[in-house]
Scaffold this motif. Structure first.
Motif: not given
Length: 84
Positions: A55-57, A39-41, A63-64, A77-80
């Motif tokens: 998103l969480l549910s 999902v891109t935001l 999923s990313r 974030p896990e990564k930026t």
């Protein structure tokens, strides 16, 4: 509507039409994103936070979520990555 058209044209050029879905609508009315793997935001932080429960549910494990420019509150974030 113009950004959707641009996105579809770019997907066609990149030969990924069968792997993406672009939708126009009220993001706060989304109830289920279980079909998505990415999902891109590009939403303001307060909208991201309102979308966070969906998103969480509904997203499957692994999923990313890619949020351009704006954070998700205390959800770190896990990564930026900065692209220039």
């Amino acid at each position: 509507p113009d950004r959707i058209l641009d996105s579809k044209l770019n997907a066609k050029k990149a030969n990924v039409v069968d792997r993406v879905d672009f939708r126009e609508g009220d993001v706060l009315k989304l109830k289920d994103l279980s079909e998505a793997s990415v999902v891109t935001l590009y939403l303001l932080p307060e909208v991201n936070l309102k979308l966070k429960p969906v998103l969480l549910s509904t997203l499957k494990p692994g999923s990313r979520i890619v949020s351009h420019d704006f954070d998700m509150g205390d959800w770190k974030p896990e990564k930026t990555q900065d692209l220039q």
